[in-house]
Design a protein around this motif. Structure first.
Motif, PDB file in Angstrom:
ATOM      1  N   TRP A 176       0.844  -1.194   0.000  1.00 45.57           N
ATOM      2  CA  TRP A 176       0.000   0.000   0.000  1.00 45.57           C
ATOM      3  C   TRP A 176       0.877   1.240   0.000  1.00 45.57           C
ATOM      4  CZ3 TRP A 176      -5.425  -0.839   0.489  1.00 45.57           C
ATOM      5  CH2 TRP A 176      -5.779  -2.166   0.720  1.00 45.57           C
ATOM      6  N   ARG A 177       0.583   2.175  -0.900  1.00 51.34           N
ATOM      7  CA  ARG A 177       1.378   3.385  -1.029  1.00 51.34           C
ATOM      8  C   ARG A 177       0.614   4.589  -0.480  1.00 51.34           C
ATOM      9  NH1 ARG A 177       1.392   4.164  -6.252  1.00 51.34           N
ATOM     10  NH2 ARG A 177       2.727   2.358  -6.549  1.00 51.34           N
ATOM     11  N   ILE A 178       1.305   5.437   0.259  1.00 52.62           N
ATOM     12  CA  ILE A 178       0.662   6.613   0.835  1.00 52.62           C
ATOM     13  C   ILE A 178       0.256   7.594  -0.265  1.00 52.62           C
ATOM     14  CG2 ILE A 178       2.822   7.882   1.204  1.00 52.62           C
ATOM     15  CD1 ILE A 178       1.555   8.905   3.844  1.00 52.62           C
ATOM     16  N   THR A 179      -0.956   8.149  -0.125  1.00 52.00           N
ATOM     17  CA  THR A 179      -1.450   9.113  -1.109  1.00 52.00           C
ATOM     18  C   THR A 179      -1.771  10.466  -0.496  1.00 52.00           C
ATOM     19  OG1 THR A 179      -3.738   8.340  -0.782  1.00 52.00           O
ATOM     20  CG2 THR A 179      -2.445   7.300  -2.563  1.00 52.00           C
TER      21      THR A 179
ATOM     22  N   ASN B  29     -11.629   0.328   2.396  1.00 53.20           N
ATOM     23  CA  ASN B  29     -12.634   0.328   1.336  1.00 53.20           C
ATOM     24  C   ASN B  29     -11.983  -0.139   0.042  1.00 53.20           C
ATOM     25  OD1 ASN B  29     -14.844   0.720  -0.279  1.00 53.20           O
ATOM     26  ND2 ASN B  29     -14.748   2.960  -0.252  1.00 53.20           N
ATOM     27  N   LYS B  30     -12.063  -1.453  -0.189  1.00 55.54           N
ATOM     28  CA  LYS B  30     -11.494  -2.070  -1.382  1.00 55.54           C
ATOM     29  C   LYS B  30      -9.998  -1.764  -1.510  1.00 55.54           C
ATOM     30  CE  LYS B  30     -15.866  -2.191  -3.895  1.00 55.54           C
ATOM     31  NZ  LYS B  30     -16.611  -1.792  -5.120  1.00 55.54           N
ATOM     32  N   ASP B  31      -9.619  -0.899  -2.448  1.00 61.53           N
ATOM     33  CA  ASP B  31      -8.189  -0.643  -2.659  1.00 61.53           C
ATOM     34  C   ASP B  31      -7.719   0.630  -1.971  1.00 61.53           C
ATOM     35  OD1 ASP B  31      -9.516   1.156  -4.247  1.00 61.53           O
ATOM     36  OD2 ASP B  31      -8.145   0.987  -5.946  1.00 61.53           O
ATOM     37  N   ARG B  32      -8.507   1.118  -1.032  1.00 63.26           N
ATOM     38  CA  ARG B  32      -8.139   2.328  -0.287  1.00 63.26           C
ATOM     39  C   ARG B  32      -8.235   2.053   1.210  1.00 63.26           C
ATOM     40  NH1 ARG B  32      -6.404   6.651  -3.806  1.00 63.26           N
ATOM     41  NH2 ARG B  32      -7.367   6.172  -5.835  1.00 63.26           N
ATOM     42  N   VAL B  33      -7.329   2.650   1.961  1.00 64.61           N
ATOM     43  CA  VAL B  33      -7.402   2.530   3.413  1.00 64.61           C
ATOM     44  C   VAL B  33      -7.065   3.880   4.034  1.00 64.61           C
ATOM     45  CG1 VAL B  33      -5.000   1.817   3.752  1.00 64.61           C
ATOM     46  CG2 VAL B  33      -6.720   1.191   5.429  1.00 64.61           C
ATOM     47  N   THR B  34      -7.827   4.242   5.065  1.00 62.78           N
ATOM     48  CA  THR B  34      -7.598   5.498   5.779  1.00 62.78           C
ATOM     49  C   THR B  34      -7.301   5.197   7.233  1.00 62.78           C
ATOM     50  OG1 THR B  34      -9.106   6.709   4.319  1.00 62.78           O
ATOM     51  CG2 THR B  34      -8.572   7.719   6.453  1.00 62.78           C
ATOM     52  N   LEU B  35      -6.198   5.698   7.728  1.00 61.23           N
ATOM     53  CA  LEU B  35      -5.822   5.585   9.132  1.00 61.23           C
ATOM     54  C   LEU B  35      -5.973   6.973   9.747  1.00 61.23           C
ATOM     55  CD1 LEU B  35      -2.582   3.453   8.718  1.00 61.23           C
ATOM     56  CD2 LEU B  35      -4.885   2.652   9.220  1.00 61.23           C
ATOM     57  N   SER B  36      -6.700   7.054  10.838  1.00 57.99           N
ATOM     58  CA  SER B  36      -6.960   8.372  11.423  1.00 57.99           C
ATOM     59  C   SER B  36      -6.828   8.333  12.934  1.00 57.99           C
ATOM     60  CB  SER B  36      -8.367   8.854  11.038  1.00 57.99           C
ATOM     61  OG  SER B  36      -9.345   7.933  11.474  1.00 57.99           O
ATOM     62  N   GLY B  37      -6.650   9.533  13.492  1.00 62.49           N
ATOM     63  CA  GLY B  37      -6.525   9.675  14.929  1.00 62.49           C
ATOM     64  C   GLY B  37      -6.655  11.141  15.290  1.00 62.49           C
TER      65      GLY B  37
ATOM     66  N   LYS C  26      -3.198   3.771  -0.871  1.00 65.91           N
ATOM     67  CA  LYS C  26      -3.824   3.113  -2.007  1.00 65.91           C
ATOM     68  C   LYS C  26      -3.095   1.806  -2.265  1.00 65.91           C
ATOM     69  CE  LYS C  26      -4.731   3.544  -6.979  1.00 65.91           C
ATOM     70  NZ  LYS C  26      -4.549   4.392  -8.200  1.00 65.91           N
ATOM     71  N   LYS C  27      -3.873   0.739  -2.511  1.00 61.88           N
ATOM     72  CA  LYS C  27      -3.271  -0.557  -2.774  1.00 61.88           C
ATOM     73  C   LYS C  27      -2.535  -0.510  -4.101  1.00 61.88           C
ATOM     74  CE  LYS C  27      -4.374  -5.468  -2.478  1.00 61.88           C
ATOM     75  NZ  LYS C  27      -5.447  -6.462  -2.278  1.00 61.88           N
ATOM     76  N   GLU C  28      -1.324  -1.054  -4.121  1.00 62.07           N
ATOM     77  CA  GLU C  28      -0.533  -1.025  -5.336  1.00 62.07           C
ATOM     78  C   GLU C  28      -1.043  -2.044  -6.344  1.00 62.07           C
ATOM     79  OE1 GLU C  28       3.601  -1.409  -4.025  1.00 62.07           O
ATOM     80  OE2 GLU C  28       3.774   0.713  -4.518  1.00 62.07           O
ATOM     81  N   LEU C  29      -0.760  -1.768  -7.627  1.00 62.75           N
ATOM     82  CA  LEU C  29      -1.175  -2.660  -8.690  1.00 62.75           C
ATOM     83  C   LEU C  29      -0.392  -3.957  -8.645  1.00 62.75           C
ATOM     84  CD1 LEU C  29      -1.391  -0.148 -11.674  1.00 62.75           C
ATOM     85  CD2 LEU C  29      -3.257  -0.976 -10.233  1.00 62.75           C
ATOM     86  N   LYS C  30      -0.992  -4.991  -9.206  1.00 62.94           N
ATOM     87  CA  LYS C  30      -0.346  -6.299  -9.350  1.00 62.94           C
ATOM     88  C   LYS C  30       0.170  -6.817  -8.020  1.00 62.94           C
ATOM     89  CE  LYS C  30       0.861  -5.854 -14.201  1.00 62.94           C
ATOM     90  NZ  LYS C  30       1.874  -6.073 -15.230  1.00 62.94           N
ATOM     91  N   ALA C  31      -0.753  -6.936  -7.073  1.00 60.90           N
ATOM     92  CA  ALA C  31      -0.368  -7.420  -5.752  1.00 60.90           C
ATOM     93  C   ALA C  31       0.238  -8.814  -5.812  1.00 60.90           C
ATOM     94  CB  ALA C  31      -1.590  -7.437  -4.827  1.00 60.90           C
ATOM     95  N   SER C  32      -0.186  -9.622  -6.802  1.00 57.76           N
ATOM     96  CA  SER C  32       0.349 -10.975  -6.918  1.00 57.76           C
ATOM     97  C   SER C  32       1.853 -10.955  -7.153  1.00 57.76           C
ATOM     98  CB  SER C  32      -0.346 -11.723  -8.063  1.00 57.76           C
ATOM     99  OG  SER C  32      -0.154 -11.036  -9.297  1.00 57.76           O
ATOM    100  N   ASN C  33       2.313  -9.949  -7.922  1.00 61.42           N
ATOM    101  CA  ASN C  33       3.751  -9.819  -8.144  1.00 61.42           C
ATOM    102  C   ASN C  33       4.460  -9.437  -6.860  1.00 61.42           C
ATOM    103  OD1 ASN C  33       3.474 -10.423 -10.816  1.00 61.42           O
ATOM    104  ND2 ASN C  33       3.428  -8.303 -11.518  1.00 61.42           N
ATOM    105  N   ARG C  34       3.797  -8.582  -6.055  1.00 62.02           N
ATOM    106  CA  ARG C  34       4.378  -8.164  -4.787  1.00 62.02           C
ATOM    107  C   ARG C  34       4.541  -9.359  -3.856  1.00 62.02           C
ATOM    108  NH1 ARG C  34       7.126  -3.485  -4.507  1.00 62.02           N
ATOM    109  NH2 ARG C  34       6.035  -1.848  -5.582  1.00 62.02           N
ATOM    110  N   ILE C  35       3.555 -10.280  -3.881  1.00 64.99           N
ATOM    111  CA  ILE C  35       3.629 -11.448  -3.017  1.00 64.99           C
ATOM    112  C   ILE C  35       4.892 -12.247  -3.330  1.00 64.99           C
ATOM    113  CG2 ILE C  35       2.528 -13.646  -2.440  1.00 64.99           C
ATOM    114  CD1 ILE C  35      -0.163 -12.320  -2.971  1.00 64.99           C
ATOM    115  N   LYS C  36       5.154 -12.433  -4.621  1.00 63.97           N
ATOM    116  CA  LYS C  36       6.339 -13.174  -5.031  1.00 63.97           C
ATOM    117  C   LYS C  36       7.603 -12.466  -4.574  1.00 63.97           C
ATOM    118  CE  LYS C  36       4.094 -15.161  -9.091  1.00 63.97           C
ATOM    119  NZ  LYS C  36       4.101 -15.223 -10.577  1.00 63.97           N
ATOM    120  N   MET C  37       7.609 -11.134  -4.694  1.00 67.02           N
ATOM    121  CA  MET C  37       8.805 -10.379  -4.309  1.00 67.02           C
ATOM    122  C   MET C  37       9.013 -10.416  -2.804  1.00 67.02           C
ATOM    123  SD  MET C  37       8.980  -7.087  -6.788  1.00 67.02           S
ATOM    124  CE  MET C  37       7.294  -6.595  -6.528  1.00 67.02           C
ATOM    125  N   MET C  38       7.906 -10.424  -2.037  1.00 60.99           N
ATOM    126  CA  MET C  38       8.034 -10.468  -0.590  1.00 60.99           C
ATOM    127  C   MET C  38       8.667 -11.784  -0.147  1.00 60.99           C
ATOM    128  SD  MET C  38       6.907  -7.574   0.429  1.00 60.99           S
ATOM    129  CE  MET C  38       6.571  -7.779   2.167  1.00 60.99           C
TER     130      MET C  38
END
Length: 301
Positions: A28-31, A110-118, A126-138
């Protein structure tokens, strides 16, 4: 390398009634970052990697932070220790992100978005594209050893979110995930060569850093159409970038600027274009052309 131990809330990107398995290996990348009602421009990439159902890694522009997470209640997250490598020097934006996260207490996914608040802070990812590729890299993480040599100050968190521990020295393992990006670096030289770096991501986000003699200095973020970014990635794949040698150097041109071109972990250094194969030169020209577009965008901001 020192390790800063931060008492910071851990980022978890799942609701309490969702299966954590689908998020393992995602990134997930900060937006957006808002502190005390003021929006802080995203100056560089900050990415969160979910390594397992209990572990995560936060990648800043220089350092990497790592820790564990746990869901608390319906929309809460539990605060745990976060350890960060200490390599000079992270940007002010990266430090602001770490500081903001220490104040977060709720999560909204919310699907490909996440909000952290306080209290007085909001951090959006925002969730990065091609998460399956990220899994392999991890799964191909590179391990590095870092030293924990801080000192605790009455067990309290300082203003920048850091806890220092006295008389403690132990080794920890930080996991630095492989990266999926295209990077162009132009070195300084004895003349007036522009030193700068371009980091191009698959979804069209580009991070530019201008250094000595650069027309535009500092860290900036711009965006190009995703199809243009994907066209570059396709070009790298078609020429089999990994098949090239690591260095194409004209030894008689040692005072001239050199170029580094990186794709998915492999870096090629070029000084003197005539030493490089034609396919590599053509590829380099495509990336440099994209660099010109980025500079024009920055000039017109």
């Amino acid at each position: 390398m020192k390790t800063l131990v931060l008492s910071v809330l851990v980022l978890t990107l799942v609701s309490c009634d969702a299966s954590t398995k689908e998020f393992i290996g995602s990134s997930w990348r900060i937006t957006d970052l808002v502190k005390e009602g003021k929006s802080i421009p995203v100056a560089n990439e900050v990415t969160l990697f979910i390594k397992s159902d209990t572990e995560f890694l936060l990648k800043l522009d220089r350092n990497s932070c790592f820790g564990t997470y746990e869901i608390t209640g319906k929309d809460g997250i539990k605060m745990l220790d976060l350890g960060c490598t200490k390599i000079c020097c992270d940007s002010e934006f990266s430090l602001a992100v770490v500081n903001a996260l220490s104040k977060v207490s709720k999560i909204n996914l919310n699907k490909d978005r996440v909000t952290l608040s306080g209290e007085n802070v909001t951090v959006k990812f925002k969730k990065e594209l091609k998460a399956s590729n990220r899994i392999k890299m991890m799964q191909k993480d590179k391990k590095i050893i870092v030293k924990d040599e801080g000192s605790r100050q009455n067990g309290k968190i300082s203003s920048n979110g850091k806890i220092q521990r006295p008389n403690e020295s132990k080794e920890k393992v930080a996991y630095l995930p492989s990266e999926n990006f295209i990077m162009l670096y132009k070195s300084p030289c004895k003349g007036s060569c522009e030193e700068y770096q371009l980091k191009i991501l698959e979804d069209g986000l580009i991070y530019y850093t201008g250094e000595s003699n650069a027309t535009i200095k500092g860290r900036h973020r711009v965006e190009i159409p995703a199809k243009d970014a994907m066209a570059l990635y396709t070009a790298f794949e078609q020429v089999n970038f990994n098949s090239f040698e690591d260095n194409y150097i004209n030894e008689r041109l040692m005072d001239l600027q050199y170029t580094k071109l990186t794709f998915r972990g492999k870096t090629i250094k070029i000084r003197g274009r005539d030493t490089a194969p034609e396919k590599l030169r053509t590829l380099l020209e495509k990336v440099e052309e994209q660099g010109k577009i980025v500079l024009e965008k920055l000039k017109n901001k």
